[in-house]
Design an enzyme around this catalytic site. Sequence first.
Site, PDB file in Angstrom:
ATOM      1  N   GLU A 214      -1.597   9.296  -1.421  1.00 48.46           N
ATOM      2  CA  GLU A 214      -0.459   9.754   0.343  1.00 48.46           C
ATOM      3  C   GLU A 214      -0.200  10.676   1.131  1.00 48.46           C
ATOM      4  O   GLU A 214       0.041  10.638   2.159  1.00 48.46           O
ATOM      5  CB  GLU A 214       0.664   8.023   0.401  1.00 48.46           C
ATOM      6  CG  GLU A 214       1.775   7.857   1.601  1.00 48.46           C
ATOM      7  CD  GLU A 214       1.896   6.822   1.714  1.00 48.46           C
ATOM      8  OE1 GLU A 214       2.621   6.357   3.211  1.00 48.46           O
ATOM      9  OE2 GLU A 214       2.566   6.098  -0.085  1.00 48.46           O
TER      10      GLU A 214
ATOM     11  N   PHE B 289      -3.539  -2.307  -2.320  1.00 49.71           N
ATOM     12  CA  PHE B 289      -4.488  -2.257  -3.550  1.00 49.71           C
ATOM     13  C   PHE B 289      -5.744  -2.853  -3.088  1.00 49.71           C
ATOM     14  O   PHE B 289      -5.157  -3.274  -1.913  1.00 49.71           O
ATOM     15  CB  PHE B 289      -4.075  -3.896  -4.569  1.00 49.71           C
ATOM     16  CG  PHE B 289      -3.194  -2.958  -5.982  1.00 49.71           C
ATOM     17  CD1 PHE B 289      -2.745  -1.010  -5.998  1.00 49.71           C
ATOM     18  CD2 PHE B 289      -2.474  -3.412  -7.098  1.00 49.71           C
ATOM     19  CE1 PHE B 289      -1.737  -0.366  -6.601  1.00 49.71           C
ATOM     20  CE2 PHE B 289      -2.137  -2.689  -7.816  1.00 49.71           C
ATOM     21  CZ  PHE B 289      -1.793  -1.302  -7.989  1.00 49.71           C
TER      22      PHE B 289
ATOM     23  N   LYS C  87      10.519   1.015  -0.749  1.00 49.96           N
ATOM     24  CA  LYS C  87      10.218   0.228  -2.194  1.00 49.96           C
ATOM     25  C   LYS C  87      10.925   0.907  -3.336  1.00 49.96           C
ATOM     26  O   LYS C  87      11.589  -0.144  -4.851  1.00 49.96           O
ATOM     27  CB  LYS C  87       8.507   0.394  -2.998  1.00 49.96           C
ATOM     28  CG  LYS C  87       7.929   0.141  -1.334  1.00 49.96           C
ATOM     29  CD  LYS C  87       6.504  -0.026  -1.546  1.00 49.96           C
ATOM     30  CE  LYS C  87       5.255  -0.991  -1.166  1.00 49.96           C
ATOM     31  NZ  LYS C  87       5.108  -0.327  -0.139  1.00 49.96           N
TER      32      LYS C  87
ATOM     33  N   HIS D  37       3.886   4.537   1.633  1.00 41.71           N
ATOM     34  CA  HIS D  37       4.019   2.876   0.923  1.00 41.71           C
ATOM     35  C   HIS D  37       4.634   3.206  -0.083  1.00 41.71           C
ATOM     36  O   HIS D  37       5.002   2.609  -0.691  1.00 41.71           O
ATOM     37  CB  HIS D  37       2.092   2.396   0.954  1.00 41.71           C
ATOM     38  CG  HIS D  37       1.673   1.863   0.123  1.00 41.71           C
ATOM     39  ND1 HIS D  37       2.124   0.912   0.455  1.00 41.71           N
ATOM     40  CD2 HIS D  37       1.173   1.226  -0.621  1.00 41.71           C
ATOM     41  CE1 HIS D  37       1.844  -0.238  -0.041  1.00 41.71           C
ATOM     42  NE2 HIS D  37       0.888   0.102  -1.109  1.00 41.71           N
TER      43      HIS D  37
ATOM     44  N   CYS E  20      -1.083  -6.057   0.074  1.00 40.37           N
ATOM     45  CA  CYS E  20       0.865  -5.613   0.636  1.00 40.37           C
ATOM     46  C   CYS E  20       0.186  -4.988   1.807  1.00 40.37           C
ATOM     47  O   CYS E  20       1.521  -4.863   2.283  1.00 40.37           O
ATOM     48  CB  CYS E  20       1.096  -4.601  -0.471  1.00 40.37           C
ATOM     49  SG  CYS E  20      -0.139  -4.101  -1.019  1.00 40.37           S
TER      50      CYS E  20
ATOM     51  N   HIS F 284       8.843  -3.436  -4.812  1.00 37.69           N
ATOM     52  CA  HIS F 284       7.499  -3.590  -4.458  1.00 37.69           C
ATOM     53  C   HIS F 284       6.836  -5.142  -4.057  1.00 37.69           C
ATOM     54  O   HIS F 284       6.958  -5.723  -4.505  1.00 37.69           O
ATOM     55  CB  HIS F 284       5.943  -3.515  -5.049  1.00 37.69           C
ATOM     56  CG  HIS F 284       5.138  -3.086  -3.884  1.00 37.69           C
ATOM     57  ND1 HIS F 284       4.346  -4.280  -2.905  1.00 37.69           N
ATOM     58  CD2 HIS F 284       3.787  -2.141  -3.835  1.00 37.69           C
ATOM     59  CE1 HIS F 284       3.566  -3.568  -2.305  1.00 37.69           C
ATOM     60  NE2 HIS F 284       2.391  -2.842  -3.106  1.00 37.69           N
TER      61      HIS F 284
END
Length: 412
Positions: free
Chosen positions: A305, A388, A324, A294, A161, A329
């Site tokens: 985060e 990821f 998101k 993110h 991502c 996502h």
Amino acid sequence: MRVFITGVGVVSSIGLGKAAYFSSLANGESGIAQVEAFDVSNLGREFAGEVKGFRPKDHLTAGEARRMGRCSQMALAATRMAIGDAALPAAALQGPRASVVIGTTMGEADVLGNLDHAWIHKGASGVRRAWIPKYGSTLLSIHVARAIGAEGSVFTLPGACAAGNYALGLAADMIRAGKADVVVAGSAEMLQRLQFSGFIRLAAMAPAKCQPFDLNRQGLILGEGAGVLVVESEAHAVRRNARLLAEIGGYGMTCDAYHITRPHPDAAGSIGAMRQAIERSGIGVESVDFVNAHGTGTRHNDVAESKVMREIFGDRKVPISSMKSMLGHCMGAASALEAIGCIMTLETGIYPPTIEYETPDPECDVDVVANRARKGAHDIVLNNSLAFGGYNAVTCFAKPYKLPDPPHHQAA
């Protein structure tokens, strides 16, 4: 050398084209709805940010649409929107000084799924010959290059991502190294059953809504789409009197080298990526006005985060938001779509909200732009991708000529 964004194109669940897309972002409109692309009745989850208004024939020739899978179709459609937005002449895209970089996570994996299903249930005779040339993630960039006549370097980046940020970083590097004048860069992803069921098995998917940084968040919601940007050298853009939307500053890239789905507990890799982006832009932390998070809505990622934000900014609460919450996502497409949101933030001064934010989490002690857009300072923004696999990529975007002069603009 300064590097500018001169055009953007969007295919998303909340709008096609940048105007519709950013209007939805600014108004907190969700694209998350029941999945229609495939049967989800026996999967235990049924919601995603699916692009439902996209018609390939509006953007591609009949031959192009027939040769391509859905992911490539969306990538090419977004490319044509970006080229139109940049008012870029066709001649500027043809030849060895124009390049293409498209990121993705799984590309046309649905084609492989169709091949497999047909082989199992019908044997070799059930496999359609037309499917075979559509498979392969490399095709995303090849299809785009072929359609626009670009003969420079062509890359497809499988960067999870963070793929969109990786694509933009590589595009900026190519231009600063003198290897290209124009790079079409971005990322694309399509929603498909293999990916959808996989995230259910990982116990990472929320039942119906994505709630980044909320105490009661239950996971991510998948999405799809494509975001493509026209990246130009300063000399090329000025020579053709292009409108400059934003400047690409520094970027940072690191790897957690820790776990396939979970961020490292000390968040050192993510902290390093953000520090690199800031330092390589030649600015201090006090210059950053807004951070696109993110912000997946997963338990560990949002806490990590938040730790990064505290480590970088200390007691200063920089506004942070997760697109998101509206888009879902979008995997490989996520950071390119979010980069475009950041660029529109620079243009408008509007910080898109994090919707579905109901209960603050003490472990996520950050200034979330909650539920309603906010107006604020908008000279320099960061786009976080803490993906990821430990892929960390952070890109700095600024209003044109708001960053220091180029000795600071170093490639990562």
